[in-house]
Scaffold this motif. Sequence first.
Motif, PDB file in Angstrom:
ATOM      1  N   THR A 121      33.335 -13.582 -28.598  1.00  9.58           N
ATOM      2  CA  THR A 121      32.175 -12.860 -29.112  1.00  9.58           C
ATOM      3  C   THR A 121      31.210 -12.503 -27.985  1.00  9.58           C
ATOM      4  N   LEU A 122      30.998 -13.437 -27.067  1.00  6.91           N
ATOM      5  CA  LEU A 122      30.099 -13.173 -25.938  1.00  6.91           C
ATOM      6  C   LEU A 122      30.662 -12.076 -25.034  1.00  6.91           C
ATOM      7  N   ILE A 123      31.953 -12.131 -24.769  1.00  3.78           N
ATOM      8  CA  ILE A 123      32.573 -11.102 -23.923  1.00  3.78           C
ATOM      9  C   ILE A 123      32.411  -9.731 -24.586  1.00  3.78           C
ATOM     10  N   GLN A 124      32.607  -9.677 -25.892  1.00  5.93           N
ATOM     11  CA  GLN A 124      32.470  -8.417 -26.622  1.00  5.93           C
ATOM     12  C   GLN A 124      31.030  -7.916 -26.642  1.00  5.93           C
ATOM     13  N   ALA A 125      30.072  -8.822 -26.574  1.00  5.74           N
ATOM     14  CA  ALA A 125      28.657  -8.450 -26.688  1.00  5.74           C
ATOM     15  C   ALA A 125      28.208  -7.542 -25.552  1.00  5.74           C
ATOM     16  N   ASN A 126      28.733  -7.787 -24.349  1.00  2.42           N
ATOM     17  CA  ASN A 126      28.339  -6.973 -23.206  1.00  2.42           C
ATOM     18  C   ASN A 126      29.379  -7.150 -22.112  1.00  2.42           C
ATOM     19  N   GLN A 128      29.481  -5.944 -19.263  1.00  2.00           N
ATOM     20  CA  GLN A 128      28.920  -5.925 -17.911  1.00  2.00           C
ATOM     21  C   GLN A 128      28.548  -7.333 -17.425  1.00  2.00           C
ATOM     22  N   ILE A 129      28.496  -8.269 -18.334  1.00  2.00           N
ATOM     23  CA  ILE A 129      28.143  -9.647 -17.983  1.00  2.00           C
ATOM     24  C   ILE A 129      29.406 -10.395 -17.575  1.00  2.00           C
ATOM     25  N   ASP A 130      29.296 -11.186 -16.521  1.00  2.00           N
ATOM     26  CA  ASP A 130      30.391 -12.067 -16.115  1.00  2.00           C
ATOM     27  C   ASP A 130      30.149 -13.443 -16.722  1.00  2.00           C
ATOM     28  N   TYR A 131      31.226 -14.018 -17.244  1.00  4.80           N
ATOM     29  CA  TYR A 131      31.158 -15.353 -17.841  1.00  4.80           C
ATOM     30  C   TYR A 131      32.046 -16.294 -17.052  1.00  4.80           C
ATOM     31  N   GLU A 132      31.543 -17.499 -16.855  1.00  2.23           N
ATOM     32  CA  GLU A 132      32.352 -18.580 -16.295  1.00  2.23           C
ATOM     33  C   GLU A 132      32.340 -19.689 -17.326  1.00  2.23           C
ATOM     34  N   PHE A 133      33.511 -20.033 -17.821  1.00  3.49           N
ATOM     35  CA  PHE A 133      33.647 -21.048 -18.863  1.00  3.49           C
ATOM     36  C   PHE A 133      34.477 -22.199 -18.323  1.00  3.49           C
ATOM     37  N   VAL A 134      33.924 -23.400 -18.419  1.00  3.18           N
ATOM     38  CA  VAL A 134      34.620 -24.607 -17.967  1.00  3.18           C
ATOM     39  C   VAL A 134      34.576 -25.625 -19.102  1.00  3.18           C
ATOM     40  N   TYR A 135      35.742 -26.194 -19.409  1.00  2.26           N
ATOM     41  CA  TYR A 135      35.843 -27.225 -20.436  1.00  2.26           C
ATOM     42  C   TYR A 135      36.577 -28.407 -19.823  1.00  2.26           C
TER      43      TYR A 135
END
Length: 177
Positions: A121-126, A128-135
């Motif tokens: 959902t966050l990726i779809q929201a914009n 242009q934003i880069d996300y780094e996800f760590v679990y």
Amino acid sequence: MDELALNILDIAYNSIRAKATLIQIRIEDSVNQNHILIDIIDNGCGMDKETIEKVTDPFYTTRTTRKVGLGIPLFKQNAELTGGYLKMNSKLHQGTHVSAMFVKNHIDTPVMGNIIDTIITLIQANDQIDYEFVYITDEFSFEMKTKEMKEILGDVKITEPEVLLWIKDYMKEGLRK
């Protein structure tokens, strides 16, 4: 909110509204240490000291479309109900770091919920934003950076349905370990 993934989504949307170009989401889910630690870090516009002091008040919001802002107050309340905490650090024009710790085996600790759909959902929201996800758990760790994916994709948008389905499958496999 009864799912941590929804809390994360709400806080990350604050980062989007703050014009962040990078949002980092780090989750440490440890049975051995009996905690769930969630960090959401952005490089958005940040907040001044007065705003940080007010932001945990549910009747404070910077939005003009409503008179309450429940995301951060509920995140804080949920963490504190388990014996955990919520901490915030922010600097104007540099960004914000929200950190929450939940005692894992406490009866009031919310379930994680669907973190994969939250990230999609966050990726779809914009795009242009880069996300780094760590679990991180006691058994494995998973890391995903959309900037690297965008470089590989070239002219193909990360929000294309086929790409999002691939990301979803990639996350499912990585988090299944």
